[in-house]
Scaffold this motif. Structure first.
Motif, short mmCIF file in Angstrom:
data_model
loop_
_atom_site.label_atom_id
_atom_site.label_comp_id
_atom_site.label_asym_id
_atom_site.label_seq_id
_atom_site.Cartn_x
_atom_site.Cartn_y
_atom_site.Cartn_z
N ILE A 1 4.08 -3.45 1.20
CA ILE A 1 2.67 -4.10 1.24
C ILE A 1 2.28 -4.41 -0.16
O ILE A 1 2.64 -3.74 -1.13
N THR A 2 1.96 -5.63 -0.40
CA THR A 2 1.37 -6.11 -1.87
C THR A 2 -0.13 -5.87 -1.93
O THR A 2 -0.83 -6.00 -0.81
N GLY A 3 -0.46 -5.83 -3.08
CA GLY A 3 -1.87 -5.64 -3.33
C GLY A 3 -2.45 -4.29 -3.16
O GLY A 3 -3.77 -4.34 -2.76
N THR A 4 -1.65 -3.38 -3.31
CA THR A 4 -2.14 -1.71 -2.78
C THR A 4 -2.81 -1.10 -3.64
O THR A 4 -3.32 0.14 -3.36
N SER A 5 -3.53 -1.72 -4.74
CA SER A 5 -3.94 -0.80 -5.89
C SER A 5 -5.49 -0.74 -5.58
O SER A 5 -6.21 0.22 -6.30
N GLN A 6 -6.14 -1.56 -4.72
CA GLN A 6 -7.38 -1.49 -4.45
C GLN A 6 -7.83 -2.34 -3.03
O GLN A 6 -6.88 -2.88 -2.52
N GLY A 7 -9.03 -2.14 -2.63
CA GLY A 7 -9.67 -2.95 -1.52
C GLY A 7 -8.63 -2.94 -0.18
O GLY A 7 -8.40 -2.04 0.32
N ILE A 8 -8.50 -4.26 0.42
CA ILE A 8 -8.10 -4.37 1.62
C ILE A 8 -6.43 -3.83 1.59
O ILE A 8 -5.94 -3.11 2.63
N GLY A 9 -5.81 -4.21 0.48
CA GLY A 9 -4.36 -3.75 0.41
C GLY A 9 -4.37 -2.06 0.41
O GLY A 9 -3.45 -1.60 1.11
N PRO B 1 -6.40 4.30 -9.88
CA PRO B 1 -6.77 5.51 -9.36
C PRO B 1 -6.13 5.60 -7.89
O PRO B 1 -6.03 6.63 -7.63
N ALA B 2 -6.56 4.58 -7.28
CA ALA B 2 -6.01 4.69 -5.88
C ALA B 2 -4.62 4.88 -5.81
O ALA B 2 -4.23 5.75 -4.67
N VAL B 3 -3.93 4.35 -6.65
CA VAL B 3 -2.35 4.37 -6.55
C VAL B 3 -1.95 5.91 -6.93
O VAL B 3 -1.25 6.43 -6.13
N GLN B 4 -2.75 6.33 -7.79
CA GLN B 4 -2.31 7.45 -8.33
C GLN B 4 -2.56 8.69 -7.10
O GLN B 4 -2.00 9.48 -7.03
N GLN B 5 -3.90 8.42 -6.46
CA GLN B 5 -4.18 9.41 -5.55
C GLN B 5 -3.19 9.45 -4.27
O GLN B 5 -2.85 10.22 -3.73
N MET B 6 -2.87 8.20 -3.86
CA MET B 6 -1.73 8.03 -2.57
C MET B 6 -0.44 8.64 -3.09
O MET B 6 0.04 9.39 -2.29
N LEU B 7 -0.11 8.54 -4.24
CA LEU B 7 0.95 9.19 -4.69
C LEU B 7 0.85 10.70 -4.92
O LEU B 7 2.03 11.02 -4.51
N ALA B 8 -0.06 10.98 -4.93
CA ALA B 8 -0.28 12.58 -4.92
C ALA B 8 -0.31 12.99 -3.70
O ALA B 8 0.18 14.28 -3.21
N ASP B 9 -0.93 12.35 -2.57
CA ASP B 9 -1.34 12.77 -1.34
C ASP B 9 -0.24 12.49 -0.33
O ASP B 9 0.25 13.49 0.43
N TYR B 10 0.88 11.66 -0.75
CA TYR B 10 1.95 11.22 0.23
C TYR B 10 3.30 11.14 -0.83
O TYR B 10 3.84 10.20 -0.56
N PRO B 11 3.48 12.28 -1.18
CA PRO B 11 4.72 12.18 -2.26
C PRO B 11 6.11 11.79 -1.66
O PRO B 11 6.86 11.57 -2.32
N GLN B 12 6.07 12.07 -0.37
CA GLN B 12 7.58 11.65 0.35
C GLN B 12 7.38 10.37 1.03
O GLN B 12 8.44 9.89 1.67
N HIS B 13 6.09 9.67 1.21
CA HIS B 13 5.90 8.68 2.06
C HIS B 13 5.42 7.53 1.24
O HIS B 13 5.36 6.18 1.81
N TYR B 14 4.78 7.53 0.25
CA TYR B 14 4.28 6.40 -0.64
C TYR B 14 5.21 6.30 -2.03
O TYR B 14 5.16 7.03 -2.53
N PHE B 15 5.39 5.14 -2.16
CA PHE B 15 6.08 4.62 -3.45
C PHE B 15 5.47 3.39 -3.98
O PHE B 15 5.08 2.41 -3.23
N TYR B 16 5.61 3.46 -5.32
CA TYR B 16 4.58 2.10 -5.84
C TYR B 16 5.52 1.61 -7.10
O TYR B 16 6.22 2.08 -7.84
N HIS B 17 5.49 0.10 -7.08
CA HIS B 17 6.20 -0.57 -8.25
C HIS B 17 5.32 -1.76 -8.47
O HIS B 17 4.92 -2.65 -7.65
N PRO B 18 5.02 -1.67 -9.85
CA PRO B 18 4.18 -3.09 -10.37
C PRO B 18 4.60 -4.15 -9.89
O PRO B 18 6.22 -4.40 -10.29
N VAL B 19 4.26 -5.31 -9.50
CA VAL B 19 4.76 -6.48 -9.39
C VAL B 19 3.53 -7.79 -9.49
O VAL B 19 2.54 -7.35 -9.17
N ASP B 20 3.91 -8.65 -10.18
CA ASP B 20 3.23 -9.74 -10.37
C ASP B 20 3.65 -10.83 -9.47
O ASP B 20 4.88 -11.53 -9.67
#
Length: 259
Positions: A11-19, A45-64
């Motif tokens: 999923i792209t655009g997951t740092s806020q809002g609809i994503g 902050p939303a990314v940090q929260q999901m990384l903390a809440d779902y350490p085995q299920h959420y992974f994040y990588h910056p993308v432009d």
């Protein structure tokens, strides 16, 4: 990492809002989400929260997503994590409301962000999705169907996404199923900024709500729930079309105050 039996959802655009809401919905469903957005995780902050809440299920990588090489690197990183991709939700985008007399730089930025990025993300993910018989969900906008003065070139790119969904379906099916989603006014922080730009933010919100036959504006999690359904086998006969979810806003022929 080893392969997993759970769905891998990119999923792209997951740092806020609809994503963010789409990511949360898939996570709550037990899926593994690989999210990406322009922000570094320490600035989201939303990314940090999901990384903390779902350490085995959420992974994040910056993308432009305005840079094809960044999209390619993001997809490669995602594939390397689990060896497959089952669902792609191409969501990242931004309002580029400059008007039809916009500068060439605004035009190019808009189409790189709001059109080309969706095509190139799909193109990069195609090999993995062919293996998994996966699904692509393209997030466009109700501006693709009708718009307002000053919303170009944004609305033009969103209209083009309707054709992208059709072409992906025709040329990549039946291995890959593609569906578009066109949200209307969704209650995000970004839209609150728009309300706050008025001299009376409360009045601006009330007027906007009155333009929706359902009597309210949309919630981000509603977009997430629609994505979850469309990515499921229950929606297996839905393809090549774009579903509008705008609370009936587009059903109104003319606003009373515009008469």
């Amino acid at each position: 990492m080893t392969k997993t039996s759970e769905r891998i959802v990119l999923i792209t655009g997951t740092s806020q809002g609809i994503g963010q809401a789409i990511a949360q919905t898939f996570l709550d469903n037990g899926d593994i989400v690989i999210g990406g957005a322009f922000s570094e995780p320490e600035n989201a902050p939303a990314v940090q929260q999901m990384l903390a809440d779902y350490p085995q299920h959420y992974f994040y990588h910056p993308v432009d997503v305005t840079r094809t090489e960044s999209i390619s690197a993001f997809v490669t990183w995602a594939e390397n994590l689990f060896g497959k991709i089952d669902v792609v939700v191409s969501n990242a985008g931004k309002n580029v409301f400059k008007g039809i007399d916009c500068e060439e730089s605004d035009w190019e930025h808009n189409f790189n962000l709001n059109l080309r990025s969706h095509w190139y993300l799909s193109k990069c993910a195609r090999p993995a999705l062919r293996k998994s018989k996966g699904t692509i969900l393209v997030i466009t906008s109700n501006h693709a169907f009708s718009t307002m003065p000053g919303c170009a070139p944004y609305n033009i790119s969103k209209r083009a996404l309707l054709s992208l969904v059709q072409s992906l379906t025709i040329e990549w099916g039946p291995d890959i199923r593609t569906v578009g989603i066109a949200p209307g006014f969704i209650d995000t922080l970004g839209n609150q900024v728009w309300f706050d730009s008025h001299s009376d933010a409360k009045l601006a919100r009330e007027r906007t709500i009155k333009k929706h036959p359902v009597g309210r504006i949309g919630r981000p999690e509603e977009v997430g729930e629609l994505c979850l359904f469309l990515a499921s086998d229950k929606a297996g006969f839905i393809a090549g079309t774009t579903i509008v979810m705008d609370g009936g806003r587009s059903a109104i022929m003319q606003d009373e105050e515009d008469i």
